[in-house]
Design an enzyme around this catalytic site. Structure first.
Site, PDB file in Angstrom:
ATOM      1  N   LYS A 111       0.827  -1.217   0.000  1.00 37.45           N
ATOM      2  CA  LYS A 111       0.000   0.000   0.000  1.00 37.45           C
ATOM      3  C   LYS A 111       0.860   1.265   0.000  1.00 37.45           C
ATOM      4  CE  LYS A 111      -4.277  -1.498   0.141  1.00 37.45           C
ATOM      5  NZ  LYS A 111      -5.218  -1.262  -0.936  1.00 37.45           N
ATOM      6  N   LYS A 194      -4.486 -13.462 -13.453  1.00 39.20           N
ATOM      7  CA  LYS A 194      -5.785 -13.875 -12.942  1.00 39.20           C
ATOM      8  C   LYS A 194      -6.836 -12.797 -13.176  1.00 39.20           C
ATOM      9  CE  LYS A 194      -6.501 -13.512  -7.992  1.00 39.20           C
ATOM     10  NZ  LYS A 194      -6.041 -13.546  -6.651  1.00 39.20           N
ATOM     11  N   LYS A 197     -10.626  -7.179 -10.768  1.00 35.53           N
ATOM     12  CA  LYS A 197     -11.478  -6.027 -11.053  1.00 35.53           C
ATOM     13  C   LYS A 197     -10.649  -4.897 -11.657  1.00 35.53           C
ATOM     14  CE  LYS A 197     -14.669  -3.126  -8.437  1.00 35.53           C
ATOM     15  NZ  LYS A 197     -15.482  -2.478  -9.336  1.00 35.53           N
TER      16      LYS A 197
END
Ligand code: TRP
Length: 329
Positions: A111, A194, A197
């Site tokens: 992050k 994979k 979104k």
């Protein structure tokens, strides 16, 4: 009955990868276990969603999970923010979670790189909140993907540390739920990796027939096999994997054979694949739309879920407070 807790990210629409990677198995899991499913809306604040999006994302995820088979009669489904007991346990656990170990968490380091303009304390203590989600019900098992294994390990560490600190055997050490079958990782339509979104390479449960056709027809392929029994390239392997979950066995065999004999026409295969995906997602999509507009039902589900979750959460908080030494005057 084993208590199982699963947190659901509230980040909007779900795709086939989510479905076959986890949701499909929740249906079975809830038959044999005492399952708590919650929508992790506190967690979602680490990225500062605006209030309107926050609610619509939560609603979308709730509806999609219900449509995929989570049964509120068998499981407890609730919103994380409807259970402030979790926030209290989070506060208490934070007192013995150490900055050093939190800073070393892989997801935190990730992050820092990805949202360097917003490295808030919520990100740092994300694993503590996740531990509170699990320990608030004193769960024994948690269905987690690879990316969440470290968080679960930290949860065990916090549970053990609490027990040691107060010389009790209170919290269980939760371990990964085993679905009993190998999970299929659904690849994307872009020929690599994979389905995700943010990758924009997926088919959403909510996509209508037209969109599905368009997405599938655009899926990456190769220039076709040159000789018999040639090794299958990555993009084609990916399409076969998707067919494995949405198509009949014979269909898959048919196209695999065509490939082996160098007679395959990718256009035909994609047409078939689109049809099979549509056949598969249509009933789910219809259910999603129906639930989406049934506000009264959703309100009831969430309210019942909160009531059920409260029972176990309040018990935990009461006992934890006693162990820590808070006493009534
Ligand atoms: N971190 C999980 C994810 O990103 C979501 C989550 C939050 C969770 N709290 C949890 C999962 C507790 C399992 C148990 O997918």
């Amino acid at each position: 009955m084993t208590t199982v807790v699963s947190g659901i990210r509230s980040t909007g629409n779900l795709h086939l990868g989510n479905y076959f990677g986890a949701m499909k198995n929740f249906k079975k899991m809830q038959e044999k276990n005492n399952c708590y499913f919650f929508i992790a809306d506190y967690h979602s604040l680490t990225t500062h969603p605006n209030p309107k999006d926050l609610h619509s994302n939560v609603k979308q995820v709730l509806v999609e999970y219900l449509a995929s088979g989570i049964d509120p009669e068998k499981s407890t489904i609730y919103l994380q923010s409807d259970l402030p007991e979790t926030a209290e346990l989070y506060l208490l656990l934070n007192m013995n979670a150490y900055i050093g170990e939190l800073e070393r968490t892989a997801s935190f380091k990730d992050k820092i790189r990805k949202q360097s303009d917003n490295v808030n304390a919520g990100l740092l203590t994300y694993p503590v909140l996740m531990a509170a989600d699990i320990l608030i019900h004193n769960a024994l098992q948690v269905p987690v993907g690879k990316d969440q294994e470290q968080h679960l390990e930290m949860c065990r560490k916090f549970a053990k540390r609490f027990n040691r600190m107060y010389n009790v055997n209170y919290f269980k050490e939760p371990y990964p739920y085993n679905f009993g079958e190998k999970l299929i990782k659904i690849p994307g339509l872009d020929g690599t990796g994979k389905m995700g979104k943010s990758e924009g390479n997926g088919v959403f449960l909510m996509d209508d027939a037209k969109i599905i056709k368009k997405k599938v027809m655009r899926a990456v392929t190769d220039s076709g096999p040159k000789r018999k029994n040639q090794e299958v390239s990555e993009p084609i392997k990916n399409l076969f994997t998707i067919m494995e979950v949405v198509s009949e066995k014979e269909t898959l065999m048919f196209f695999k054979e065509k490939y082996a004999n160098c007679e395959i026409r990718y256009g035909d295969m994609k047409k078939q694949m689109a049809e099979d995906i549509i056949k598969f997602t249509t009933p789910i999509r219809e259910k999603i739309l129906e639930l989406y507009h049934n506000e009264a039902y959703l309100r009831k589900v969430v309210k019942n879920g909160q009531e059920k979750a409260k029972i176990s959460a309040q018990k935990t908080i009461k006992e934890v407070r006693e162990i820590i030494g808070f006493k009534k005057f």
